[in-house]
Design an enzyme around this catalytic site. Structure first.
Site, mmCIF file in Angstrom:
data_model
loop_
_atom_site.group_PDB
_atom_site.id
_atom_site.type_symbol
_atom_site.label_atom_id
_atom_site.label_comp_id
_atom_site.label_asym_id
_atom_site.label_seq_id
_atom_site.Cartn_x
_atom_site.Cartn_y
_atom_site.Cartn_z
ATOM 1 C CD GLN A 92 -7.667 5.832 4.932
ATOM 2 O OE1 GLN A 92 -7.949 6.673 5.778
ATOM 3 N NE2 GLN A 92 -6.791 4.870 5.155
ATOM 4 C CG ASN A 104 -11.404 -1.907 9.623
ATOM 5 O OD1 ASN A 104 -10.935 -2.242 8.538
ATOM 6 N ND2 ASN A 104 -12.292 -0.940 9.733
ATOM 7 C CE LYS A 105 -6.832 4.966 9.206
ATOM 8 N NZ LYS A 105 -5.439 5.123 8.748
ATOM 9 N NE ARG A 144 -0.036 -0.541 4.954
ATOM 10 C CZ ARG A 144 -1.160 0.113 5.273
ATOM 11 N NH1 ARG A 144 -2.121 0.244 4.384
ATOM 12 N NH2 ARG A 144 -1.314 0.628 6.480
ATOM 13 C CG ASP A 199 -7.003 -3.648 7.109
ATOM 14 O OD1 ASP A 199 -6.405 -3.440 6.052
ATOM 15 O OD2 ASP A 199 -7.811 -2.846 7.605
ATOM 16 C CB ALA A 242 -9.538 -4.812 -1.359
#
Length: 343
Positions: A200, A251-252, A100, A241, A60
């Site tokens: 992360q 998502n990742k 992005r 995301d 975020a």
């Protein structure tokens, strides 16, 4: 303003995410945190956009950085005519929101509001950069408060005693779900998938959980099946995301395979976030492909022979049949019934 970041970890404090002051934006460099605590200083809004592209901040973080970047853009053009300022800010809004591609739709909402704030400031004879800054600060505070509601519904799903697995770094929801779990005196341990290639989970989520006083364990991305088979995980949660209205969670990369394992082992998976009106179905989502060379190294140390190629999709897509529920600020919804959120 009562700040909603009170009692959260260091990297979730507003000043340590992204902050505008005196013609520059400072952004905590999450690429090297927590080994080093350094800030990237941006003196032009294009540098803020580049920092977002380069993953100086992620999860975020870019949403706050974009607002602060708009304040910086307003500072850059403050000596131009009114029409020139507005045109300048329109271009800046595009640059920042498209740093992005996967999150461009959400970012456009943020930069549009900042632009509208500038219009009002110019009409009322106020400083545009300060008006955008104060607007951005209020927006992030309201977001933390809103996500605090998400955290309450999510923690309802936590066992009173057990281990919660996370993926990547869910930013605010991580800090607020842990704060809520502590308020309820839940005996929760946190397991973080390391989340290559930026790590992360290992660097950011684990740091936040540890800062907030939780027992934290990091596992490599290929240990999840082992941990689940041996009863080491009770629930899996991730942020998103993007969440399309047809129930797909973006998502990742790696989230999809963990969701498959959850289905196999009978472990619930709850994704957190607000369904995206801009994504009626998953076909409207663009998956960002990043430089494959980055997977050939670990924290700057090359791990593969020269000449070997790498593949690096930033995100993957988890279909609705693998999602136990989408946790929002209004409650928990079936992934098959997300339109109801807006009704």
């Amino acid at each position: 303003m009562i700040r909603a970041d009170k009692d959260l970890a260091f990297m979730l404090q507003y000043e340590n995410v992204a902050w505008y002051e005196e013609g520059k934006v400072s952004i905590l460099d999450r690429r090297i945190y927590p080994t080093k605590v350094e800030f990237v200083i941006c003196k032009h809004h294009s540098e803020v956009a580049q920092a977002i592209t380069d993953m100086v901040t992620q999860s975020a973080g870019p949403y706050l950085a974009a607002g602060m970047g708009m304040a910086l853009a307003a500072y850059e053009c403050k000596n131009m005519s009114k029409n020139e300022q507005l045109e300048y800010l329109k271009k800046a809004a595009y640059t920042l929101s498209h740093a992005r591609p996967t999150t461009a739709a959400r970012m456009e909402i943020i930069t549009k509001k900042c632009y509208e704030e500038a219009v009002q400031a110019l009409e009322n004879g106020k400083e545009t950069d300060q008006s955008i800054f104060l607007h951005t600060l209020e927006e992030i505070n309201n977001k933390y408060l809103r996500i605090g509601e998400v955290a309450k519904y999510l923690v309802d799903m936590f066992p009173d005693k057990g281990t919660v697995l996370t993926q990547c770094f869910g930013e605010t929801i991580v800090g607020l779900m842990l704060k809520e779990a502590k308020l309820r005196k839940k005996d929760i341990k946190i397991m973080c998938a390391e989340t290559r290639p930026y790590f992360q989970g290992a660097r950011l989520t684990a740091s936040v959980a540890y800062d907030q006083g939780f027992d934290v364990t990091v596992v490599t991305d290929n240990m999840i099946a082992y941990a689940m088979k041996n009863g080491l995980i009770d629930l899996f949660t991730s942020a998103a995301d993007a969440i399309s209205l047809d129930g797909h969670v973006v998502n990742k990369v790696g989230t999809y395979q963990i969701a498959i394992l959850c289905k196999h082992f009978g472990i619930p998976y709850f994704a957190t976030g607000i369904p995206d009106k801009s994504h009626e179905d998953i076909n409207s989502v663009h998956i960002e492909m990043r430089d494959g060379d980055f997977v050939l190294q670990a924290m700057g140390v090359r791990t593969a022979m020269e000449g070997v190629k790498g593949l690096y999709p930033s995100f993957d897509i988890t279909p609705p049949e693998l999602v136990s529920g989408i946790v929002t600020n209004k409650g928990i919804y079936s992934a098959y019934d997300l339109n109801r959120y807006y009704k």
